[in-house]
Design an enzyme around this catalytic site. Structure first.
Site, PDB file in Angstrom:
ATOM      1  N   THR A 138      28.229  39.604  32.743  1.00 53.31           N
ATOM      2  CA  THR A 138      28.405  40.482  33.905  1.00 53.31           C
ATOM      3  C   THR A 138      28.965  41.829  33.462  1.00 53.31           C
ATOM      4  OG1 THR A 138      28.733  38.602  35.361  1.00 53.31           O
ATOM      5  CG2 THR A 138      29.610  40.695  36.125  1.00 53.31           C
ATOM      6  N   GLU A 169      37.986  36.897  38.445  1.00 55.98           N
ATOM      7  CA  GLU A 169      36.749  37.615  38.100  1.00 55.98           C
ATOM      8  C   GLU A 169      37.041  38.818  37.218  1.00 55.98           C
ATOM      9  OE1 GLU A 169      34.478  35.656  38.519  1.00 55.98           O
ATOM     10  OE2 GLU A 169      33.160  36.432  40.078  1.00 55.98           O
TER      11      GLU A 169
HETATM   12  N1  HSE Z   1      28.467  41.917  42.217  1.00 52.50           N
HETATM   13  C1  HSE Z   1      28.632  41.426  40.878  1.00 52.50           C
HETATM   14  C2  HSE Z   1      27.706  42.204  39.970  1.00 52.50           C
HETATM   15  C3  HSE Z   1      28.305  39.960  40.852  1.00 52.50           C
HETATM   16  O1  HSE Z   1      26.540  42.320  40.317  1.00 52.50           O
HETATM   17  O2  HSE Z   1      28.125  42.686  38.921  1.00 52.50           O
HETATM   18  C4  HSE Z   1      28.371  39.339  39.498  1.00 52.50           C
HETATM   19  O3  HSE Z   1      27.942  37.992  39.620  1.00 52.50           O
END
Ligand code: HSE
Length: 291
Positions: free
Chosen positions: A168, A120
């Protein structure tokens, strides 16, 4: 060779930013791995043209490095990238489970969570675990600094994905860095309500606990037609609506027999805002599994 089906996930659920996540029964990625001298990646399926096959830039490349498990990795994308349904996490979780088995590393699913989260970081700049945890463990998960908790749950959901992608990395830029004590109190109450709702598989309680005034309004502002889609979903019977992960996906929780109407209402509301969208009628589901 090992092949794993790794599910889409929805992170945050409103009140649980970077902490809560759920696995969805559909859609999913299929990840296949074969031993090789060096890691190579081949991507097909939904949005494949947007995903780099260079192992240094792909989420599964980081996983192969972390497990010291070079492989030819094939990813058939069912989870569209930059949609808010944990696309990179599905691939990372699938690769982690498959490579762990292929190379006999002997790690548990819980131990694979931080390894998949490394993937990630390649995509978003942060090793948040709230998508990879449910993708590996299934159900409802809470990722905290000292580990992950998970429970099985059974809640009906609709995930509606407008076509316009949001990265993101960009969506993390709009998240506020401070909250007031009033906002903290409200968030704790909502998050606790949601967690109890998941424990009871109670969609009404989950919907009530999705409320969030800290992160969600900033993310929603990035999504053309969000307010209309959320209103339409509620009018069609949804108990709660929020941004799925970092968006642009929108997640609604509703009674099982309202999913069709909620899905249609959201797609229509996006269309009225000039946005093509696809809705999945889904449920909370299990984690990645060998196929
Ligand atoms: N928690 C992360 C965000 C998840 O909201 O940036 C991304 O899918």
């Amino acid at each position: 060779m090992r092949t794993v089906r790794a599910p889409a996930t929805s992170a945050n659920l409103g009140s649980g930013y970077d902490s809560f996540g759920v696995a969805l029964s559909r859609p999913a990625d299929i990840v296949s791995v074969e031993r090789a001298d060096r890691t190579t990646i081949e991507v097909t399926g939904a949005g494949a043209q947007f995903i780099p096959e260079d192992p240094a830039k792909n989420t599964v490349g980081a996983v192969a490095r972390a497990l010291d498990a070079p492989a030819h990795i094939k990813i058939d994308k069912g989870v569209r990238p930059a949609s808010g349904l944990g696309s990179s996490a599905a691939s990372a979780a699938g690769a982690a489970l498959a490579l762990n088995d292929l190379y006999d590393r002997g790690l548990t699913r819980e131990e694979l969570v931080p390894i998949a989260a490394e993937g990630e970081a390649v995509v978003s700049g942060a090793a948040h675990a709230d998508n990879v945890a449910p993708a590996l463990l299934g159900g409802f998960t809470i990722a905290t600094a000292d580990g992950v908790r998970s429970i099985e749950t059974n809640v009906p959901l609709v995930a509606c994905l407008p076509e316009e992608p949001i990265s993101t990395r960009d969506a993390r830029e709009v998240v506020p860095t401070h909250v007031t004590i009033e906002e903290l109190v409200a968030t704790v109450g909502n998050a606790a309500t949601l967690a109890v709702g998941m424990c009871r598989s109670d969609p009404a309680l989950v919907g009530a606990g999705m409320a969030d005034e800290v992160v969600t309004p900033h993310r929603a502002a990035l999504i053309t037609g969000y307010d209309d889609a959320a209103d339409a979903a509620r009018e069609a019977g949804a108990h709660g609506v929020t941004v799925s992960g970092s968006g642009p996906g929108v997640l609604a929780v509703c009674p099982p027999d309202r999913r069709r109407d909620v899905a249609a209402a959201m797609v229509e509301a996006f269309a009225e805002n000039g946005e093509r969208a696809r809705a999945y009628r889904t449920w909370t589901g299990g984690g990645a599994e060998f196929v």
